[in-house]
Scaffold this active site. Structure first.
Site, PDB file in Angstrom:
ATOM      1  N   ARG A 116       0.786  -1.364   0.016  1.00  0.00           N
ATOM      2  CA  ARG A 116      -0.003   0.085   0.026  1.00  0.00           C
ATOM      3  C   ARG A 116       1.089   1.143   0.110  1.00  0.00           C
ATOM      4  O   ARG A 116       0.541   2.363   0.557  1.00  0.00           O
ATOM      5  CB  ARG A 116      -0.875   0.015   1.247  1.00  0.00           C
ATOM      6  CG  ARG A 116      -2.035  -0.930   1.417  1.00  0.00           C
ATOM      7  CD  ARG A 116      -2.972  -0.583   0.282  1.00  0.00           C
ATOM      8  NE  ARG A 116      -4.199  -1.634   0.288  1.00  0.00           N
ATOM      9  CZ  ARG A 116      -5.197  -1.374   1.001  1.00  0.00           C
ATOM     10  NH1 ARG A 116      -5.514  -0.423   1.837  1.00  0.00           N
ATOM     11  NH2 ARG A 116      -6.207  -2.392   0.924  1.00  0.00           N
ATOM     12  N   ARG A 171      -3.225   6.697   0.892  1.00  0.00           N
ATOM     13  CA  ARG A 171      -3.498   7.899   1.722  1.00  0.00           C
ATOM     14  C   ARG A 171      -2.543   8.768   2.460  1.00  0.00           C
ATOM     15  O   ARG A 171      -2.859   9.743   2.862  1.00  0.00           O
ATOM     16  CB  ARG A 171      -4.797   7.977   2.366  1.00  0.00           C
ATOM     17  CG  ARG A 171      -5.811   7.547   1.330  1.00  0.00           C
ATOM     18  CD  ARG A 171      -7.133   6.917   1.959  1.00  0.00           C
ATOM     19  NE  ARG A 171      -6.781   5.846   2.590  1.00  0.00           N
ATOM     20  CZ  ARG A 171      -7.409   4.772   3.048  1.00  0.00           C
ATOM     21  NH1 ARG A 171      -8.807   5.200   3.564  1.00  0.00           N
ATOM     22  NH2 ARG A 171      -7.305   3.713   3.404  1.00  0.00           N
ATOM     23  N   ARG A 226      -6.648  12.300  -5.224  1.00  0.00           N
ATOM     24  CA  ARG A 226      -7.889  11.780  -5.046  1.00  0.00           C
ATOM     25  C   ARG A 226      -9.080  13.013  -4.507  1.00  0.00           C
ATOM     26  O   ARG A 226     -10.076  12.665  -4.793  1.00  0.00           O
ATOM     27  CB  ARG A 226      -8.018  10.914  -3.647  1.00  0.00           C
ATOM     28  CG  ARG A 226      -7.260   9.602  -3.877  1.00  0.00           C
ATOM     29  CD  ARG A 226      -8.355   8.635  -4.309  1.00  0.00           C
ATOM     30  NE  ARG A 226      -9.085   8.105  -3.178  1.00  0.00           N
ATOM     31  CZ  ARG A 226     -10.455   8.764  -2.650  1.00  0.00           C
ATOM     32  NH1 ARG A 226     -10.817   9.801  -3.422  1.00  0.00           N
ATOM     33  NH2 ARG A 226     -11.132   8.333  -1.953  1.00  0.00           N
ATOM     34  N   ASP A 250      -6.854  -2.457  -7.380  1.00  0.00           N
ATOM     35  CA  ASP A 250      -7.356  -2.927  -6.222  1.00  0.00           C
ATOM     36  C   ASP A 250      -7.667  -4.545  -6.440  1.00  0.00           C
ATOM     37  O   ASP A 250      -7.996  -4.929  -7.647  1.00  0.00           O
ATOM     38  CB  ASP A 250      -8.464  -2.390  -5.793  1.00  0.00           C
ATOM     39  CG  ASP A 250      -9.042  -2.702  -4.412  1.00  0.00           C
ATOM     40  OD1 ASP A 250      -8.485  -1.909  -3.406  1.00  0.00           O
ATOM     41  OD2 ASP A 250      -9.791  -3.552  -4.187  1.00  0.00           O
ATOM     42  N   TYR A 268     -14.956 -11.283  -0.196  1.00  0.00           N
ATOM     43  CA  TYR A 268     -15.694 -10.096  -0.397  1.00  0.00           C
ATOM     44  C   TYR A 268     -16.705 -10.322  -1.327  1.00  0.00           C
ATOM     45  O   TYR A 268     -17.734  -9.620  -1.184  1.00  0.00           O
ATOM     46  CB  TYR A 268     -14.394  -9.212  -0.982  1.00  0.00           C
ATOM     47  CG  TYR A 268     -13.571  -8.555  -0.041  1.00  0.00           C
ATOM     48  CD1 TYR A 268     -13.880  -7.540   0.807  1.00  0.00           C
ATOM     49  CD2 TYR A 268     -12.302  -9.082  -0.007  1.00  0.00           C
ATOM     50  CE1 TYR A 268     -13.241  -6.851   1.614  1.00  0.00           C
ATOM     51  CE2 TYR A 268     -11.061  -8.459   0.965  1.00  0.00           C
ATOM     52  CZ  TYR A 268     -11.882  -7.393   1.828  1.00  0.00           C
ATOM     53  OH  TYR A 268     -11.073  -7.027   2.655  1.00  0.00           O
TER      54      TYR A 268
END
Ligand code: CP3
Length: 352
Positions: free
Chosen positions: A27, A31, A40, A76, A153
């Site tokens: 990652r 962010r 973003r 992703d 998921y």
């Protein structure tokens, strides 16, 4: 063939000699970087994934800003179920949510096989564009979720504490579960092969939720399908990394699944892991991601421990034991990266 300015990561994946230990971070495009948040502001998460220029831009950010030794394509794991026909939204504070999770045979049947070059063209284009921008500076990693982690998921519809829906499926409808896992594995193998053909230099399979299964169930519902992907990959010598979180009681079996590298979470001692499997595979990891909340002294102490535990010689790729948290100061990651680059040379003396 690529001619890299820095191929430490690829050499370490193959346990070849290196001058120092390479480092990248799960990652790493995300962010915690103000530069990522700026992108973003203009575009939501899926738009960034689906716009090759933006995906390439954020993929390269940590190479320029932090100095890591490999890039990982910004995307992703859930783009696979999306391409198979399931819609999801990234909800603030919740994470990904599928509007219509899989509940029965009809839902499973409706899932499409894909042509990655058409249905996931935006990822392929992002790979091609990123390779141009990297211009041989460092290798590029492609990835997919493991079939088991993707299935969690797709059945739960979102993250879960108990995973009761997907576990109910494997224990009450094992045949249906196996046919779904098999279909996902075929799609993931085709997708990873297409990424390799388009220029990625290594692939990582994320089994984030392997650790919620018992040993036998992990073998039956996860490992089998990771092996299925690896055996179907079209590749030359591109290394395969398997990161199965919470599954270190199975390291010996994982080491024989066809992977070149095993990713370790932070709960295992990397020295012990190396003793167990280090002659079969390289190891990646495994600093606790929350150590990056601490100051320089603690970060360097804990990183130094990992280098020492792994010990002399090649076959180690430094990383965190899971993804970096969004509220970690980027300067702290830089402290880690600079420390590993400098101090690891000691462990590669004598032509190692
Ligand atoms: O590592 C990288 O820098 C490449 C990009 C990458 C992302 N997701 C970007 C992302 C990778 C390799 C992933 C993998 C992924 N995605 C996994 C497996 C690895 C792991 O962390 O366990 C999983 C389980 C997912 C599914 C997913 N995507 C979740 C659960 C979430 C929400 C949680 C969160 O962190 O917000 C995401 C969103 C996501 N994927 C973000 C990023 C940068 C944050 C979204 C945003 O920008 O708002």
């Amino acid at each position: 063939m690529d001619n890299f300015q820095n191929d430490l990561f690829l050499r370490s994946c193959k346990c070849l000699p290196v001058e120092r230990t390479p480092i990248w971070i799960m990652r790493q495009a995300g962010r915690y970087l103000p530069e990522y948040r700026a992108v973003r502001e203009k575009a939501d998460f899926l738009t960034v994934c689906k716009t090759p220029e933006l995906a390439a831009e954020v993929t390269v950010q940590p190479i320029d800003l932090i100095g890591v030794d490999a890039a990982i394509i910004f995307s992703d794991i859930l783009v696979i179920p999306e391409a198979m026909g399931m819609h999801f939204a990234m909800e603030e504070g919740v994470g990904p949510v599928f509007t219509q999770p899989i509940r029965n045979e009809a839902d499973a049947k409706a899932l499409r096989y894909i042509d990655p070059f058409a249905d996931l063209k935006y990822v392929i284009d992002a790979v091609i564009m990123t390779k141009k921008e990297l211009n041989g500076r460092v290798p590029l990693i492609g990835f997919s979720g493991s079939p088991w982690t993707l299935l969690t998921y797709m059945v739960e519809g979102q993250g879960s504490k108990t995973f009761s829906k997907v576990k109910k499926l494997i224990f009450t409808r094992p045949k249906l579960a196996h046919s779904l896992l098999s279909k996902i594995a075929d799609v993931a193998a085709a997708f990873l092969s297409a990424k390799i053909e388009s220029g990625v230099n290594a692939v990582q399979i994320f089994d984030t939720w392997g650790g919620i299964l018992s040993e036998d169930d992990f073998k039956e519902f996860s490992l089998t399908y990771i092996q299925k992907i690896i055996s179907q990959l079209r590749r030359n010598d591109e290394p395969v990394i398997v990161f199965a979180k919470g599954v270190h009681y199975m390291l010996d079996k994982l080491a024989r699944c066809g992977a070149d590298v095993l990713g370790l979470d932070w709960t295992i001692n990397i020295g012990k892991a190396r003793k167990k499997v280090g002659d079969k595979v390289a190891l990646q990891g495994n600093l606790d991601p929350t150590v990056l909340y601490a100051g320089r002294e603690k970060i360097e102490k804990e990183a130094g421990k990992i280098l020492t535990l792994f010990g002399q010689g090649s076959g180690h790729i430094f990383n965190l034991g899971h993804g970096i948290f969004p509220d970690v100061p980027p300067e702290n990651l830089k402290v880690l990266v600079d420390f590993v680059k400098k101090e690891s040379a000691y462990f590669h003396r004598a032509g190692e």
